[in-house]
Design a protein around this motif. Structure first.
Motif, PDB file in Angstrom:
ATOM      1  N   MET A   1      -2.127  -3.987 -17.357  1.00 50.02           N
ATOM      2  CA  MET A   1      -3.000  -4.361 -16.317  1.00 50.02           C
ATOM      3  C   MET A   1      -3.213  -2.724 -15.319  1.00 50.02           C
ATOM      4  N   ALA A   2      -2.038  -1.982 -15.121  1.00 51.17           N
ATOM      5  CA  ALA A   2      -1.775  -1.487 -14.820  1.00 51.17           C
ATOM      6  C   ALA A   2      -2.335   0.360 -16.322  1.00 51.17           C
ATOM      7  N   ILE A   3      -2.074  -0.001 -17.566  1.00 49.78           N
ATOM      8  CA  ILE A   3      -2.475   0.781 -18.545  1.00 49.78           C
ATOM      9  C   ILE A   3      -3.477   0.728 -18.470  1.00 49.78           C
ATOM     10  N   LEU A   4      -4.801  -0.615 -18.516  1.00 43.13           N
ATOM     11  CA  LEU A   4      -5.866  -0.603 -18.639  1.00 43.13           C
ATOM     12  C   LEU A   4      -6.461  -0.093 -18.159  1.00 43.13           C
ATOM     13  N   THR A   5      -6.274   0.080 -16.381  1.00 42.45           N
ATOM     14  CA  THR A   5      -6.853   0.533 -14.750  1.00 42.45           C
ATOM     15  C   THR A   5      -7.188   1.234 -14.564  1.00 42.45           C
ATOM     16  N   TRP A   6      -5.670   2.321 -14.774  1.00 35.42           N
ATOM     17  CA  TRP A   6      -5.305   3.966 -14.916  1.00 35.42           C
ATOM     18  C   TRP A   6      -6.993   4.775 -14.790  1.00 35.42           C
ATOM     19  N   PRO A   7      -7.517   4.791 -16.327  1.00 37.09           N
ATOM     20  CA  PRO A   7      -8.073   5.834 -16.524  1.00 37.09           C
ATOM     21  C   PRO A   7      -9.369   5.461 -15.806  1.00 37.09           C
ATOM     22  N   ILE A   8      -9.852   3.776 -15.428  1.00 37.77           N
ATOM     23  CA  ILE A   8     -10.935   3.508 -15.244  1.00 37.77           C
ATOM     24  C   ILE A   8     -11.119   4.170 -13.677  1.00 37.77           C
TER      25      ILE A   8
ATOM     26  N   VAL B   1       0.614  -1.061   0.172  1.00 35.09           N
ATOM     27  CA  VAL B   1       0.248   0.203  -0.123  1.00 35.09           C
ATOM     28  C   VAL B   1       0.815   1.689  -0.131  1.00 35.09           C
ATOM     29  N   GLU B   2       1.826   1.121   0.706  1.00 30.65           N
ATOM     30  CA  GLU B   2       3.022   2.287   0.687  1.00 30.65           C
ATOM     31  C   GLU B   2       3.429   3.129  -0.934  1.00 30.65           C
ATOM     32  N   VAL B   3       2.945   1.891  -2.117  1.00 28.65           N
ATOM     33  CA  VAL B   3       3.788   2.173  -3.299  1.00 28.65           C
ATOM     34  C   VAL B   3       2.472   2.632  -3.925  1.00 28.65           C
ATOM     35  N   MET B   4       1.148   2.947  -3.653  1.00 31.60           N
ATOM     36  CA  MET B   4       0.380   3.380  -3.356  1.00 31.60           C
ATOM     37  C   MET B   4      -0.268   4.963  -3.882  1.00 31.60           C
ATOM     38  N   THR B   5       1.227   5.128  -3.223  1.00 32.55           N
ATOM     39  CA  THR B   5       0.440   6.540  -2.555  1.00 32.55           C
ATOM     40  C   THR B   5       0.140   7.837  -4.140  1.00 32.55           C
ATOM     41  N   ALA B   6       1.140   7.661  -5.359  1.00 31.48           N
ATOM     42  CA  ALA B   6       0.404   7.813  -6.618  1.00 31.48           C
ATOM     43  C   ALA B   6      -0.658   7.688  -7.312  1.00 31.48           C
ATOM     44  N   LEU B   7      -1.806   7.059  -6.893  1.00 34.00           N
ATOM     45  CA  LEU B   7      -2.732   6.968  -7.629  1.00 34.00           C
ATOM     46  C   LEU B   7      -3.483   8.246  -6.935  1.00 34.00           C
ATOM     47  N   GLY B   8      -3.211   8.820  -6.558  1.00 35.45           N
ATOM     48  CA  GLY B   8      -3.859  10.521  -6.227  1.00 35.45           C
ATOM     49  C   GLY B   8      -4.058  10.990  -7.419  1.00 35.45           C
ATOM     50  N   GLY B   9      -3.066  11.347  -8.693  1.00 36.11           N
ATOM     51  CA  GLY B   9      -2.748  12.341  -9.492  1.00 36.11           C
ATOM     52  C   GLY B   9      -1.866  12.801  -9.295  1.00 36.11           C
TER      53      GLY B   9
ATOM     54  N   SER C   1      -8.908   6.318 -12.223  1.00 35.39           N
ATOM     55  CA  SER C   1      -8.817   7.462 -12.771  1.00 35.39           C
ATOM     56  C   SER C   1     -10.509   8.278 -12.842  1.00 35.39           C
ATOM     57  N   ALA C   2     -10.849   7.880 -13.995  1.00 35.52           N
ATOM     58  CA  ALA C   2     -12.497   8.157 -13.996  1.00 35.52           C
ATOM     59  C   ALA C   2     -13.441   8.519 -12.737  1.00 35.52           C
ATOM     60  N   CYS C   3     -13.791   7.347 -11.783  1.00 34.39           N
ATOM     61  CA  CYS C   3     -13.905   6.825 -10.927  1.00 34.39           C
ATOM     62  C   CYS C   3     -13.578   7.948  -9.568  1.00 34.39           C
ATOM     63  N   HIS C   4     -12.307   8.222  -9.290  1.00 35.47           N
ATOM     64  CA  HIS C   4     -11.975   8.367  -8.382  1.00 35.47           C
ATOM     65  C   HIS C   4     -12.475   9.956  -8.663  1.00 35.47           C
ATOM     66  N   PHE C   5     -11.708  10.770  -9.656  1.00 35.85           N
ATOM     67  CA  PHE C   5     -12.045  11.987  -9.524  1.00 35.85           C
ATOM     68  C   PHE C   5     -13.637  12.429  -9.991  1.00 35.85           C
ATOM     69  N   ASP C   6     -14.550  12.300 -11.170  1.00 34.77           N
ATOM     70  CA  ASP C   6     -15.900  11.921 -10.697  1.00 34.77           C
ATOM     71  C   ASP C   6     -16.823  11.642  -9.216  1.00 34.77           C
TER      72      ASP C   6
END
Length: 202
Positions: free
Chosen positions: A178-185, A75-83, A187-192
Motif C-alpha cells: 500500500m505504501a508503494i502504491l500510494t506514495w507516487p499518487i 500522525v506524528e510518524v507521518m512527518t516524512a510525507l512532505g518529501g 507525491s504527484a498530488c502534493h507537488f502538482d
C-alpha cells in the motif's frame, strides 16, 4: 492536588480512560466492534459498568475516543510525507501508517466504513491536513491568508479514502504494498498542487 502535578481526580480519570480504551483495543483483536458489549469492556478493564457509563455513553463513543487518540499518535510518524529527505523516508512512514491500521483493522473498519463515525473521519482528515501543511510551509493549517488550504485537505482526504477502501476490502494488499502504491499518487498530488497556477485567459 500534588505540587507541580495535575489534581488526583484528573489522574484517576485519565487512568480510567486509558484502562477502558486499552480493554477495547485488546477485545477488538479477537472480534468485531459490533460484537463487543459494555459488559465485555468493563470486565476486561476491571471496572464496573456504572464506572463505564460515568465516562462514555456506549462502546461506539469509547471506540471513537480510542481511535482518535491512536490517530493523534500516528500522525506524528507521518512527518516524512512532505518529501524532505531530512525528515525520513515517506514510503516507510506510509508503511507504518497502513500497518497501524491493519493491526486494529476491525476497529478502524467499523469507524471508517459506510456506517461509521463522521466525527472520526473528520478528525483524521483535519489532523492529517494540518500536519501536511505544517510540513510543507512551516505554518499551521488555518492562517489569515489561507483559512482553507485546498492542497493539504485534498491529500489528506485522498489518503483517508484509500485507507478506508483498503480496510473494507480486508487489507488485500500488505502495508508495504500500500505504501508503494500510494506514495507516487500522493507525491504527484502534493507537488502538482503547489506548482504555480496557470491563470485562465481573459
Amino acid at each position: 492536588m500534588t505540587e507541580g502535578g495535575p489534581p488526583a481526580g484528573d489522574r484517576r480519570v485519565r487512568r480510567t480512560h486509558a484502562a477502558l480504551q486499552g480493554a477495547l483495543i485488546r477485545l477488538v483483536e479477537d472480534r468485531e466492534l459490533s460484537q463487543i458489549s459494555v459488559a465485555d469492556v468493563a470486565e476486561r478493564a476491571g471496572v464496573s459498568r456504572s464506572t463505564f457509563y460515568d465516562h462514555y455513553r456506549d462502546v461506539h463513543e469509547l471506540a471513537e475516543a480510542a481511535c482518535t487518540g491512536m490517530i493523534d499518535e500516528l500522525v506524528e510518524v507521518m512527518t516524512a510525507l512532505g518529501g524532505d529527505p531530512e525528515t525520513g523516508d515517506p514510503i516507510e512512514s506510509l508503511q507504518t501508517f497502513f500497518a497501524a491500521l491493519a493491526e486494529y483493522a476491525s476497529l478502524y473498519r467499523s469507524l471508517l466504513g459506510p456506517q461509521g463515525s463522521a466525527r472520526v473521519i473528520d478528525h483524521i482528515r483535519r489532523r492529517m491536513a494540518a500536519a501536511g501543511l505544517k510540513r510543507s510551509t512551516g505554518k499551521s493549517a488555518a492562517t489569515p491568508d489561507d483559512p482553507h488550504n485546498v492542497p493539504a485537505a485534498f491529500v489528506a482526504g485522498a489518503l483517508v479514502g484509500v485507507a478506508t477502501d483498503w480496510l473494507q476490502r480486508d487489507c488485500v494488499h500488505t502495508p508495504s504494498e500500500m505504501a508503494i502504491l500510494t506514495w507516487p499518487i500522493l507525491s504527484a498530488c502534493h507537488f502538482d498542487a503547489h506548482a504555480p497556477a496557470h491563470r485562465p485567459r481573459p
